[in-house]
Design a protein around this motif. Structure first.
Motif, short mmCIF file in Angstrom:
data_model
loop_
_atom_site.label_atom_id
_atom_site.label_comp_id
_atom_site.label_asym_id
_atom_site.label_seq_id
_atom_site.Cartn_x
_atom_site.Cartn_y
_atom_site.Cartn_z
N THR A 1 75.60 24.78 56.99
CA THR A 1 75.17 25.83 56.07
C THR A 1 73.65 25.96 56.04
N GLU A 2 72.96 24.92 56.48
CA GLU A 2 71.50 24.94 56.49
C GLU A 2 70.91 25.22 57.87
N VAL A 3 71.62 24.79 58.92
CA VAL A 3 71.02 24.79 60.26
C VAL A 3 71.88 25.57 61.25
N TYR A 4 71.23 26.46 61.99
CA TYR A 4 71.87 27.25 63.04
C TYR A 4 71.31 26.77 64.37
N VAL A 5 72.18 26.55 65.35
CA VAL A 5 71.74 26.03 66.65
C VAL A 5 72.29 26.92 67.76
N ARG A 6 71.38 27.44 68.56
CA ARG A 6 71.78 28.25 69.71
C ARG A 6 71.04 27.76 70.95
N PHE B 1 67.92 14.48 62.20
CA PHE B 1 68.79 14.00 61.11
C PHE B 1 69.21 12.55 61.30
N LYS B 2 68.60 11.85 62.26
CA LYS B 2 68.90 10.43 62.49
C LYS B 2 70.40 10.18 62.61
N GLN B 3 71.07 11.09 63.32
CA GLN B 3 72.50 11.01 63.61
C GLN B 3 73.38 11.14 62.36
N LYS B 4 72.80 11.54 61.25
CA LYS B 4 73.58 11.73 60.03
C LYS B 4 74.01 13.18 59.95
N GLN B 5 75.31 13.40 59.83
CA GLN B 5 75.80 14.76 59.80
C GLN B 5 76.98 14.91 58.86
N LYS B 6 76.93 16.00 58.11
CA LYS B 6 78.01 16.36 57.19
C LYS B 6 79.10 17.11 57.94
N ASP B 7 78.67 17.86 58.97
CA ASP B 7 79.58 18.69 59.76
C ASP B 7 79.40 18.39 61.24
N ILE B 8 80.37 18.81 62.03
CA ILE B 8 80.19 18.81 63.48
C ILE B 8 79.15 19.87 63.83
N VAL B 9 78.25 19.52 64.71
CA VAL B 9 77.21 20.46 65.12
C VAL B 9 77.79 21.46 66.12
N SER B 10 77.75 22.73 65.80
CA SER B 10 78.16 23.78 66.73
C SER B 10 76.92 24.30 67.44
N ILE B 11 76.92 24.19 68.78
CA ILE B 11 75.83 24.74 69.58
C ILE B 11 76.35 26.02 70.21
N LEU B 12 75.79 27.14 69.82
CA LEU B 12 76.29 28.44 70.24
C LEU B 12 75.63 28.87 71.55
N THR B 13 76.43 29.47 72.42
CA THR B 13 75.93 29.94 73.71
C THR B 13 76.48 31.34 73.99
N ALA B 14 75.79 32.07 74.86
CA ALA B 14 76.18 33.44 75.19
C ALA B 14 76.65 33.53 76.63
N GLU B 15 77.41 34.57 76.93
CA GLU B 15 77.75 34.90 78.31
C GLU B 15 76.47 35.15 79.09
N THR C 1 80.20 26.30 71.81
CA THR C 1 81.07 27.47 71.66
C THR C 1 80.35 28.72 72.16
N ASP C 2 81.08 29.83 72.15
CA ASP C 2 80.41 31.11 72.36
C ASP C 2 79.79 31.55 71.03
N LEU C 3 79.19 32.70 70.99
CA LEU C 3 78.46 33.12 69.80
C LEU C 3 79.37 33.38 68.60
N LYS C 4 80.66 33.54 68.84
CA LYS C 4 81.60 33.78 67.75
C LYS C 4 82.42 32.55 67.40
N GLY C 5 82.08 31.41 68.00
CA GLY C 5 82.81 30.19 67.70
C GLY C 5 83.99 29.93 68.60
N GLY C 6 84.17 30.76 69.62
CA GLY C 6 85.26 30.57 70.56
C GLY C 6 84.88 29.62 71.68
N PRO C 7 85.70 29.54 72.73
CA PRO C 7 85.43 28.61 73.82
C PRO C 7 84.09 28.88 74.51
N GLN C 8 83.46 27.83 74.99
CA GLN C 8 82.20 27.97 75.71
C GLN C 8 82.38 28.84 76.94
#
Length: 425
Positions: free
Chosen positions: A159-164, A183-197, A96-103
């Protein structure tokens, strides 16, 4: 100054130097890193005296295809089979972008896709080896922060991990592979990888988004060929390799292709065996001339906005009780040309090019006795005694003082970037 995107000579050098980024932006090297600072007796204090509060990791992507092949020499075959993703690196993620919108669109990645290497792969792409390296870095973090110290949950949680990541495929895939290993492919949530313009990216020196940085850096690039010994050495190696005089080649380009071949066991011209150490030395010399600490402003514009974010994460953790402030781990997937100026600003650069998957880690600790905050910095797993700090566990105020000479708020960074008034000679 020749346009960085259109002139072939500087394009080759810049796109490879900023190979990790610039506008087109190993057997993994694994030399141990040691600090030049003298050890402090206080550093003998056991880690049990400190309670870990937060971890921030700034890391280079894994092994990749070269950004540009050395011309006029035997070409390695970069086949698509070298880029296959191992099943154990798969996770559920979204970019996503930094606000959670489209990449955002990535002009840099578009440029890589225009360059097809011999064998059929695109330039600058993360390989299977690179994916494995980042998976292993994730495993290293897992061992330290989940198994040895129960700091993180064993399952990914947003809630624990931020990924940019920078908005380039190899760094995005590197972040994904690190998370899979951590995390050995174990995830509670979908991983959001944030990117900037691209124009507002701060995870590398942004020569397109920061006008003043380009103004400061262009003359340095132009003068690199006249650095003591560089021109002579370059002419000698080009002659030994049989590279035609009209080809625009420098040590950074040669190093990039050479190291990529070595990492993947692909053949190189035999003459490079003799020249390898000189290529490494001269490539580093070129980068050091670009980021001279005594020319403070260019280095500040390269790392200042990023340093501010790192400090802001620490301050929020100590002063804020919001969900965002309670995050435990911040991951920033970036490039060698991100790490080099950061290491130089911290005065811990060891004059060696950061290997694939190299990482700088900032740990925030609190003293169990006094409640005072401390920051511990490590590079490729080795604790660093930062000059200006009284120990490896650096009191927060001392650490902030170290970074203050370079840190720039987004407002100050943007204001300086659009300026044409030079503050340095």
């Amino acid at each position: 100054m020749r346009n960085l995107l259109t002139k072939a000579g500087l394009f080759g050098s810049v796109s490879v130097a900023f190979g990790s980024i610039w506008w087109s932006q190993q057997k993994t090297e694994s030399n141990p890193v040691t600090s030049s600072a003298a050890p402090n007796p206080n550093d003998a204090c056991p880690a049990s005296l400190y309670e870990l509060q937060q971890v921030q990791v700034l890391f280079r992507h894994g092994a990749r295809t070269p950004l540009k092949s050395i011309p006029d020499v035997m070409e390695a075959q970069w086949t698509p089979s070298l880029l296959e993703a191992p099943p154990y690196t798969h996770i559920n993620y979204v970019v996503t972008d930094l606000k959670g919108g489209p990449q955002p669109r990535s002009p840099l990645e578009d440029n890589y896709r225009k360059n097809i290497l011999s064998g059929g792969s695109f330039a600058g792409q993360l390989t299977t080896l690179g994916m494995q390296q980042l998976y292993e870095l994730g495993e290293t973090l897992r061992k330290k922060y989940i198994e040895e110290t129960p700091f993180l949950s064993p399952t990914f949680s947003s809630t624990e991990v931020y990924v940019r990541s920078t908005n380039i495929v190899r760094t995005i895939e590197s972040a994904k592979c690190l998370i899979a290993g951590l995390f050995k492919q174990k995830q509670k949530d979908i991983v959001s990888i944030l990117t900037a313009e691209a124009k507002s990216e701060i995870l590398y020196p942004n020569y397109h988004g920061c006008k003043l940085l380009k103004v400061l850096s262009d003359p340095r690039w132009a003068k690199m060929s006249s650095l003591p010994g560089v021109a002579e050495d370059l002419q000698s190696i080009l002659s030994a390799l049989g590279i035609a005089a009209h080809q625009h080649v420098d040590f950074i380009l040669i190093r990039d292709d050479m190291v990529a071949r070595e990492a993947h066991g692909l053949p190189s011209p035999l003459v490079l065996n003799f020249w390898r150490n000189k290529v490494e030395q001269r490539a580093v010399d070129m980068m050091c001339s670009l980021f001279e600490p005594n020319k403070r402003e260019a280095l500040q514009l390269s790392v200042g906005a990023l340093f501010h974010v790192l400090l802001e994460n620490i301050e929020k953790k100590l002063q804020d009780n919001s969900a965002e402030a309670n995050r435990k781990l911040f991951l920033y997937s970036a490039h060698d040309t991100t790490l080099i100026p950061c290491l130089m600003a911290l005065e811990i650069f060891d004059m060696k090019w950061p290997p694939y998957a190299a990482s700088i880690t900032l740990e925030l600790h609190k003293s169990r006795q006094t409640g005072d905050a401390f920051v511990k910095v490590s590079y490729i797993g080795q604790d660093q005694h930062i000059p200006g700090c009284s120990g490896v566990y650096c009191p927060l105020q001392e650490f902030k003082q170290v970074l203050s000479q370079y840190s720039l708020s987004s407002e100050r960074y943007n204001s300086r970037c659009i300026s044409t008034e030079l503050a340095e000679p």
